[in-house]
Write an enzyme that holds these catalytic residues in place. Sequence first.
Site, PDB file in Angstrom:
ATOM      1  N   HIS A  87       5.862   7.356  -4.632  1.00 42.77           N
ATOM      2  CA  HIS A  87       5.101   6.740  -3.597  1.00 42.77           C
ATOM      3  C   HIS A  87       4.780   7.417  -2.526  1.00 42.77           C
ATOM      4  O   HIS A  87       5.713   8.123  -1.985  1.00 42.77           O
ATOM      5  CB  HIS A  87       6.044   5.405  -3.326  1.00 42.77           C
ATOM      6  N   ASP A 166       5.532  -9.871   0.598  1.00 44.11           N
ATOM      7  CA  ASP A 166       5.144  -8.785   0.967  1.00 44.11           C
ATOM      8  C   ASP A 166       3.575  -8.942   1.370  1.00 44.11           C
ATOM      9  O   ASP A 166       3.220  -8.300   2.521  1.00 44.11           O
ATOM     10  CB  ASP A 166       5.568  -7.626   0.231  1.00 44.11           C
ATOM     11  N   ARG A 173       0.962  -8.240   9.678  1.00 41.01           N
ATOM     12  CA  ARG A 173       1.608  -7.125  10.347  1.00 41.01           C
ATOM     13  C   ARG A 173       0.361  -6.107  10.805  1.00 41.01           C
ATOM     14  O   ARG A 173       0.315  -5.551  11.948  1.00 41.01           O
ATOM     15  CB  ARG A 173       2.488  -6.223   9.631  1.00 41.01           C
ATOM     16  N   SER A 188       8.691  -3.183   3.198  1.00 38.28           N
ATOM     17  CA  SER A 188       7.457  -3.469   2.385  1.00 38.28           C
ATOM     18  C   SER A 188       7.170  -2.607   0.867  1.00 38.28           C
ATOM     19  O   SER A 188       6.873  -3.003  -0.054  1.00 38.28           O
ATOM     20  CB  SER A 188       6.229  -3.437   3.201  1.00 38.28           C
ATOM     21  N   LYS A 192       8.286  -3.849  -3.425  1.00 38.33           N
ATOM     22  CA  LYS A 192       7.523  -3.675  -4.522  1.00 38.33           C
ATOM     23  C   LYS A 192       7.850  -2.801  -5.572  1.00 38.33           C
ATOM     24  O   LYS A 192       7.798  -2.870  -6.821  1.00 38.33           O
ATOM     25  CB  LYS A 192       6.172  -3.172  -4.026  1.00 38.33           C
TER      26      LYS A 192
END
Length: 437
Positions: A87, A166, A173, A188, A192
Site C-alpha cells: 500500500h 471506513d 474526513r 483507515s 482495509k
Amino acid sequence: MTTEHFDAVDVIRAKRDGLALSGPQIDWVVDAYTRGVVTDYQMSALAMAIYLNGMSRTEVARWTGAMIASGERLDFSGLSRPTADKHSTGGVGDKITLPLAPLVATFGVAVPQLSGRGLGHTGGTLDKLEAIPGWRAALSNDETLAQLEDVGAVICAAGSGLAPADRKLYALRDVTATVESVPLIASSIMSKKIAEGTGALVLDVKVGSGAFMKSLPQARELARTMVDLGTDAGVRTVALLTDMSVPLGLTAGNALEVTESVEVLAGGGPTDVVELTVALAVEMLAGAGRPAGEDEVRAALADGRAMDTWRRMIAAQGGDPDAKLAVAKETETVVAGEDGVLTRLDAYAVGVAAWRLGAGRARKEDPVQAAAGVQLHAKPGDRITAGQPLMTLHTDTPERFERARQSLDGAWEVAPDGTSEATAAATPGKLILDRVA
C-alpha cells in the site's frame, strides 16, 4: 426500539477533554455510525477531537478492529501460494503497483492488490488501468480468488463489504479538514488491508511536497503506527519511507503512466521507478516467505517473465494488453527560460497540473481523462538550455492549459553550472529514506 449502550455526546466529550476512549465505547461508536445511529455531524465532532487530541496505540488498535468488524473479511487461506500486498500513501507519478504486482507474482506469491481511485493531486491505480481498453476494476470475491490462483496477481476495486465504516468516515474526513490525523489515516488504511486477509504487507509511506506527510518525523509516526497495527493483527508488516519531493518517473497521468509501467516491465523505464519497484518486491517476497535478492528480481524484469504475468493479469480482467492507449487531442510544451542545472521540480505542483488537465478529480463522482497528464523531459540534476522542453502538458480540453500552467508557476529552479546548488542537484538524493519494521 434498540437500547443503545452509550451516548454519542459522552464519547465526543471524553475525547474532546483528552481522555482515552474505552474499548466498548470505540466498538459502539463505530458500529452505531455504520448503522446511522450516530450522525455525520456527531462523527465530525469526534473526528476533530481525535485530530486535535490523538489516540493511544491501544485506542488505534481497537478503532481499527471495530472498522474491520463493520464488514466482511476475505480469506485467502485456500490458495496454493502465500499472499503479499503493498500500500502506498499516495504521490505524484506513483505507478509502482502496475509493474510490482505481476513482478512479485512471478515468484510464486499471490498479490491481492485492492486499489482505489485518485482524488485531488494524487493519482489512482484503478484510473490508470482503466485507460486500457476493456479492463474492468470490479471483480467478485470468487473472481478475485480464481485469478489469484491462476495468474497470481489481481489489481481491483475493494468490494463495498470491506470495512464499510471506513468508506463512510473517509468521505466525512475529506470535507471536515480531518484527513491528516495519524490515527485516522492509519486505521483507515490498515482496516482495509487487514480485512483483505493478506499474509504480508509492505507499506510505501511517501514523504515530501507531493505526499500527505511533508516531513520525515510525521512519516515515521504514521509508518510506526501502521506497522504496529499490522503486527498486532498477525500480518507481517514493514514500511519503507520514500521521497516524494520530486515526481516518480517521467509521467503523471493515466495512459501516460501505463505506458511507462510497460517500459519497466520490458526491462527499461526510469531508474527511480525501477529502483522502488525492485525494493518493494524484495520486501514483499521476504514477508511472504519466498525471499529473493535484488539481482534475481531485476532479472525477472529483464527477461520478460514479469511482462508475461502482466499480460495475463490484464487479459484476465477483460483488458487488451496490445491495445493502443488514448492519446491527448491537444498538447502544450513548457520550456526552460535559462541555461543551467535543474535543481528543483516540485511534485505537488506537477500533480496539481496533471489534475487540472483532467487526469484527476475534485469529487469522487467526477470523470477523468485517460490521456491527460504531464510528461517530464528533465529531472533535478539534469543540465538544461534555454528553450529546451521541460515538460509536455496533455489534455483533450485545451481550455484547461491556463490553469495547469498557473499551478506550475515557481515549480522549478535552475542554477548556473558550477554553483554549489548545481553540484548538489547533480548528486542524486536517496529515494528510500528509512525502513520501519
